[in-house]
Scaffold this motif. Sequence first.
Motif, short mmCIF file in Angstrom:
data_model
loop_
_atom_site.label_atom_id
_atom_site.label_comp_id
_atom_site.label_asym_id
_atom_site.label_seq_id
_atom_site.Cartn_x
_atom_site.Cartn_y
_atom_site.Cartn_z
N LYS A 183 -1.74 -27.06 -1.71
CA LYS A 183 -1.74 -25.68 -1.33
C LYS A 183 -2.93 -24.98 -0.59
O LYS A 183 -2.69 -24.35 0.32
CB LYS A 183 -1.74 -24.75 -2.59
CG LYS A 183 -0.16 -24.62 -3.43
CD LYS A 183 -0.63 -23.73 -4.45
CE LYS A 183 -0.21 -22.32 -4.20
NZ LYS A 183 1.24 -21.88 -3.95
N TYR A 222 -3.53 -18.78 -8.60
CA TYR A 222 -3.62 -19.00 -7.30
C TYR A 222 -4.24 -17.94 -6.60
O TYR A 222 -5.07 -18.20 -5.70
CB TYR A 222 -2.33 -19.27 -6.69
CG TYR A 222 -1.59 -20.71 -7.21
CD1 TYR A 222 -2.50 -21.62 -7.74
CD2 TYR A 222 -0.40 -20.63 -7.44
CE1 TYR A 222 -1.78 -22.92 -8.12
CE2 TYR A 222 0.43 -22.05 -7.91
CZ TYR A 222 -0.41 -23.15 -8.42
OH TYR A 222 -0.02 -24.10 -8.67
N SER A 223 -3.72 -16.58 -6.97
CA SER A 223 -4.59 -15.61 -6.09
C SER A 223 -6.07 -15.33 -6.46
O SER A 223 -6.86 -15.00 -5.69
CB SER A 223 -3.90 -14.32 -6.47
OG SER A 223 -4.00 -13.83 -7.94
N TRP A 274 1.51 -23.76 -17.24
CA TRP A 274 1.59 -24.30 -15.93
C TRP A 274 2.16 -25.78 -15.94
O TRP A 274 1.88 -26.55 -16.87
CB TRP A 274 0.17 -24.69 -15.24
CG TRP A 274 0.19 -25.13 -13.85
CD1 TRP A 274 0.13 -24.26 -12.68
CD2 TRP A 274 -0.02 -26.50 -13.53
NE1 TRP A 274 0.12 -25.14 -11.67
CE2 TRP A 274 0.14 -26.58 -12.09
CE3 TRP A 274 0.05 -27.77 -14.27
CZ2 TRP A 274 0.39 -27.81 -11.40
CZ3 TRP A 274 0.16 -28.98 -13.63
CH2 TRP A 274 0.32 -29.05 -12.13
N VAL A 310 5.77 -19.10 -13.77
CA VAL A 310 5.23 -18.93 -12.09
C VAL A 310 4.24 -17.55 -12.08
O VAL A 310 3.37 -17.87 -11.45
CB VAL A 310 6.72 -18.55 -11.50
CG1 VAL A 310 6.24 -17.79 -10.16
CG2 VAL A 310 7.51 -19.85 -11.23
N ALA A 311 4.74 -16.57 -13.09
CA ALA A 311 3.60 -15.60 -13.00
C ALA A 311 2.28 -16.02 -13.31
O ALA A 311 1.32 -15.70 -12.53
CB ALA A 311 4.10 -14.53 -14.01
N SER A 345 0.89 -18.96 -12.89
CA SER A 345 0.39 -19.83 -12.08
C SER A 345 -0.04 -19.11 -10.59
O SER A 345 -1.06 -19.27 -10.24
CB SER A 345 1.63 -21.07 -11.46
OG SER A 345 2.06 -21.73 -12.32
N GLU A 346 0.95 -18.21 -10.49
CA GLU A 346 0.61 -17.06 -9.51
C GLU A 346 -0.72 -16.42 -9.60
O GLU A 346 -1.71 -16.11 -8.33
CB GLU A 346 1.63 -15.94 -9.05
CG GLU A 346 2.83 -16.81 -8.27
CD GLU A 346 2.71 -17.73 -7.18
OE1 GLU A 346 1.63 -17.26 -6.17
OE2 GLU A 346 3.38 -18.72 -7.06
N GLU A 359 -7.57 -17.97 -4.32
CA GLU A 359 -8.06 -17.66 -3.01
C GLU A 359 -9.02 -16.85 -2.89
O GLU A 359 -9.78 -16.69 -1.95
CB GLU A 359 -6.47 -16.85 -2.57
CG GLU A 359 -5.41 -17.91 -2.33
CD GLU A 359 -4.03 -17.34 -2.16
OE1 GLU A 359 -3.78 -16.17 -1.70
OE2 GLU A 359 -3.08 -17.95 -2.43
#
Length: 240
Positions: free
Chosen positions: A201, A154-155, A143, A147-148, A150-151, A158
């Motif tokens: 975010k 993040y998911s 991080w 990007v993968a 981090s995403e 959520e």
Amino acid sequence: MEVLTQIRDQIAEVQGRIAKAAIRSGRRTEEVLLVAVTKTHHPETILMAAEAGLRHFGENRVEEALSKIPALRPKLADSTWHMIGHIQSRKCRDVAELFQWVHSVDRLKIAERLSQSGKELDILLEVNLSGEASKSGFALEDWPDNVAQSEAFYSEVEAISALERLKIRGLMTIAPMVDTPEQARPVFKRMRLLLDELKRKYPAVEWRHLSMGMSGDYEIAIEEGATIVRIGTALFGARL
Ligand SMILES: *Cc1c(COP(=O)(O)O)cnc(C)c1O
């Protein structure tokens, strides 16, 4: 020396160092919470720490917590228990029953099980920013560049933030094993940056706490923004 006196002295020493580190970071002492890590120590020791003024205690194993916390509850009615160790999903019900805070939420499944327990809990998401394979936590060693990775995190964030009864309060990490505490500083700095990014975010979530810093490195963690330090050895001596 009498044990109570010794514990009082060690608590005063740690609190003094916390206060100074807080001032160096431009904050007040009250902005840093001391969680006394009581794993392996006897209930009598915990009662002494409470007598000396501590009210937040941390344990890392469910079996041990089951044998200690319920018996202490009548005497420590105003204390808060923090789960700081790795959690197996089948133990989530016990964790929810024993603790008010869970620092070691390291995957969605654990959060789902804790949510299903029916109890309101304050939780922290445990992250692994150093990539040490022995450490739990959401994998974020690359991080923010990867990007993968981090995403993926993040998911999960959520999904967890949508669960009922769980209140996300921030992040937790265990610093990598290093020779000098100073070498852990970059990880503590990245924790702060990650928390800032999450605030941007997900503004509806209360991203407030950074649980980082143990006996060997808590002053540096506080200089870099720790709001919760988890300290065992410096308060109680070597583990039993
Ligand atoms: C044992 C433990 C601590 C406290 O470690 P000390 O070095 O004794 O202060 C802090 N955090 C976690 C997750 C632990 O397991």
